[in-house]
Motif scaffolding. Structure first.
Motif, PDB file in Angstrom:
ATOM      1  N   ILE A  83      -4.115   7.186  -3.287  1.00  0.00           N
ATOM      2  CA  ILE A  83      -3.558   5.828  -3.245  1.00  0.00           C
ATOM      3  C   ILE A  83      -2.889   5.542  -4.583  1.00  0.00           C
ATOM      4  O   ILE A  83      -3.544   5.495  -5.625  1.00  0.00           O
ATOM      5  CB  ILE A  83      -4.656   4.784  -2.970  1.00  0.00           C
ATOM      6  N   THR A  84      -1.587   5.373  -4.568  1.00  0.00           N
ATOM      7  CA  THR A  84      -0.857   5.120  -5.813  1.00  0.00           C
ATOM      8  C   THR A  84      -0.579   3.641  -6.032  1.00  0.00           C
ATOM      9  O   THR A  84      -0.253   3.231  -7.143  1.00  0.00           O
ATOM     10  CB  THR A  84       0.475   5.893  -5.823  1.00  0.00           C
ATOM     11  N   GLN A  85      -0.724   2.852  -4.979  1.00  0.00           N
ATOM     12  CA  GLN A  85      -0.495   1.410  -5.135  1.00  0.00           C
ATOM     13  C   GLN A  85      -1.235   0.657  -4.042  1.00  0.00           C
ATOM     14  O   GLN A  85      -1.225   1.058  -2.878  1.00  0.00           O
ATOM     15  CB  GLN A  85       1.002   1.083  -5.058  1.00  0.00           C
ATOM     16  N   ILE A  86      -1.884  -0.433  -4.429  1.00  0.00           N
ATOM     17  CA  ILE A  86      -2.487  -1.334  -3.447  1.00  0.00           C
ATOM     18  C   ILE A  86      -2.491  -2.741  -4.030  1.00  0.00           C
ATOM     19  O   ILE A  86      -2.814  -2.946  -5.202  1.00  0.00           O
ATOM     20  CB  ILE A  86      -3.918  -0.894  -3.052  1.00  0.00           C
ATOM     21  N   SER A  87      -2.074  -3.685  -3.213  1.00  0.00           N
ATOM     22  CA  SER A  87      -2.037  -5.085  -3.637  1.00  0.00           C
ATOM     23  C   SER A  87      -2.314  -5.957  -2.424  1.00  0.00           C
ATOM     24  O   SER A  87      -1.736  -5.758  -1.357  1.00  0.00           O
ATOM     25  CB  SER A  87      -0.665  -5.425  -4.233  1.00  0.00           C
ATOM     26  N   ASP A  88      -3.235  -6.905  -2.586  1.00  0.00           N
ATOM     27  CA  ASP A  88      -3.566  -7.810  -1.486  1.00  0.00           C
ATOM     28  C   ASP A  88      -4.248  -9.045  -2.052  1.00  0.00           C
ATOM     29  O   ASP A  88      -4.092  -9.361  -3.234  1.00  0.00           O
ATOM     30  CB  ASP A  88      -4.433  -7.106  -0.434  1.00  0.00           C
ATOM     31  N   ASP A  89      -5.032  -9.723  -1.223  1.00  0.00           N
ATOM     32  CA  ASP A  89      -5.712 -10.939  -1.659  1.00  0.00           C
ATOM     33  C   ASP A  89      -7.136 -10.659  -2.129  1.00  0.00           C
ATOM     34  O   ASP A  89      -7.962 -11.574  -2.191  1.00  0.00           O
ATOM     35  CB  ASP A  89      -5.735 -11.962  -0.520  1.00  0.00           C
ATOM     36  N   LEU A  91       0.851  -1.187   0.000  1.00  0.00           N
ATOM     37  CA  LEU A  91       0.000   0.000   0.000  1.00  0.00           C
ATOM     38  C   LEU A  91       0.886   1.236   0.000  1.00  0.00           C
ATOM     39  O   LEU A  91       1.805   1.345   0.808  1.00  0.00           O
ATOM     40  CB  LEU A  91      -0.909   0.022   1.236  1.00  0.00           C
ATOM     41  N   GLN A  92       0.618   2.134  -0.925  1.00  0.00           N
ATOM     42  CA  GLN A  92       1.253   3.443  -0.950  1.00  0.00           C
ATOM     43  C   GLN A  92       0.122   4.468  -0.889  1.00  0.00           C
ATOM     44  O   GLN A  92      -0.674   4.579  -1.816  1.00  0.00           O
ATOM     45  CB  GLN A  92       2.074   3.644  -2.234  1.00  0.00           C
ATOM     46  N   ILE A  93       0.054   5.202   0.212  1.00  0.00           N
ATOM     47  CA  ILE A  93      -1.047   6.139   0.412  1.00  0.00           C
ATOM     48  C   ILE A  93      -0.500   7.406   1.062  1.00  0.00           C
ATOM     49  O   ILE A  93       0.281   7.335   2.009  1.00  0.00           O
ATOM     50  CB  ILE A  93      -2.165   5.499   1.274  1.00  0.00           C
ATOM     51  N   ASP A  94      -0.877   8.570   0.522  1.00  0.00           N
ATOM     52  CA  ASP A  94      -0.311   9.810   1.042  1.00  0.00           C
ATOM     53  C   ASP A  94      -1.049  10.272   2.301  1.00  0.00           C
ATOM     54  O   ASP A  94      -2.082   9.715   2.688  1.00  0.00           O
ATOM     55  CB  ASP A  94      -0.271  10.902  -0.034  1.00  0.00           C
TER      56      ASP A  94
END
Length: 310
Positions: free
Chosen positions: A194-200, A144-147
């Protein structure tokens, strides 16, 4: 337990630094010798000698507390199975309405932050309010990349959901339409940060409109000016036209400083500026343009969701 946790959060400095509260400034129109001016109410509060817990510094505890409250709120609201995994809770949050979509996406984001803190704290980097998370679990990458501003929107949206109302918006000047419109705007701002999010899980379930685009479904939230006795210019079976009260120092709605909106009391309804059509005076003089406009509302748009909670 949920109310106790939210009370702790509101009484900590986390509420000052991370929660966004709408400011309401009611206006009353006064007519004197053919001229009109407006009285604006300002509400000021002060707390003397009170020291707030520095929960914003203890970001680990703050996130865990907020997730616990949000999970409990959704568990009660949707009869989620107590003791099941958070992924199971996520899967069983419905997504049939706009609010449910926002709930589901916010739960997903905060769950990722909570799990990162709980199980992979060394891979959670916090820098001036922004979060960078990256780890793997059972072969699945989580990131997760979140400002920092998006985190403020995340916290605020969740507190609004738990409280079932917009912080700072008086019940007198609150409608279902204002609640949904402000939540939609905040959700769009959250998604933009949110520039990136990855999960299940995969993709977000909600559709985010671009930021800075306002309409009846996306309302401004910084300051709202309800006019309790607007001047009616004309009215027929199809529409009503008021004298527009411009509360910004510009009439260019594309400018970043255009952040305030006017609401118009009409019978039991509160009509937001974003729903109306503004006609501005043609003039090279800014003050003439600011004071000489009108705003028209179609009566087909005046539905129950704009009824005030009197």
């Amino acid at each position: 337990m949920i109310s106790s946790i939210t009370k702790v959060i509101k009484q900590s400095d986390m509420s000052d630094l991370n929660l966004i509260s709408v400011v309401v400034r009611p206006n009353t129109i006064v007519i004197d010798n053919g001229n009109f001016y407006r009285n604006e109410e300002l509400f000021v509060s002060d707390v003397i000698g009170a020291s707030k817990a520095q929960l914003s510094e203890a970001w680990v505890a703050g996130n865990i507390l907020l997730f616990t409250a949000f999970d409990g709120y959704l568990e009660n609201k949707y009869s989620l199975t107590e003791g099941e995994s958070f992924k199971n809770h996520y899967d069983n949050i419905p997504c049939g309405t706009e609010i449910e979509l926002i709930e589901k996406d916010c739960y997903r984001i905060l769950k990722l932050i909570r799990n990162g803190i709980q199980h992979n704290l060394s891979n959670v980097v916090v820098n001036r309010g922004s979060y960078s998370i990256s780890y793997s679990f059972r072969g699945t990458p989580y990131s997760l990349q979140i400002d920092a501003w998006a985190m403020r929107y995340l916290y605020t949206i969740i507190m609004n959901l738990i409280g079932e109302g917009i912080q700072g918006l008086f019940s007198k000047y609150s409608t279902d339409g204002h609640y949904m419109g402000i939540m939609n705007t905040m959700y769009a701002e959250l998604r933009a940060g949110i520039t990136q999010i990855s999960d299940d899980i995969g993709a977000f379930v909600g559709a985010a409109q671009g930021t800075g685009q306002y309409d009846a479904e996306h309302l401004r939230y910084i300051v709202r000016h309800p006019v309790v006795n607007p001047i009616i210019v004309s009215e027929d079976d199809n529409s009503i036209v008021f004298r527009h009260i411009e509360c910004n120092g510009t009439d260019d709605e594309t400018q970043i400083q255009y952040q305030y909106s006017t609401d118009y009391v009409y019978n039991d309804y509160l009509l937001p500026q974003e729903m109306g059509v503004i006609t501005r005076m043609i003039s090279d003089n800014l003050q003439e343009r600011l004071s000489g406009g009108t705003i028209r509302f179609s009566k087909n748009d005046i539905t129950d969701k704009w009824k005030m909670k009197l």
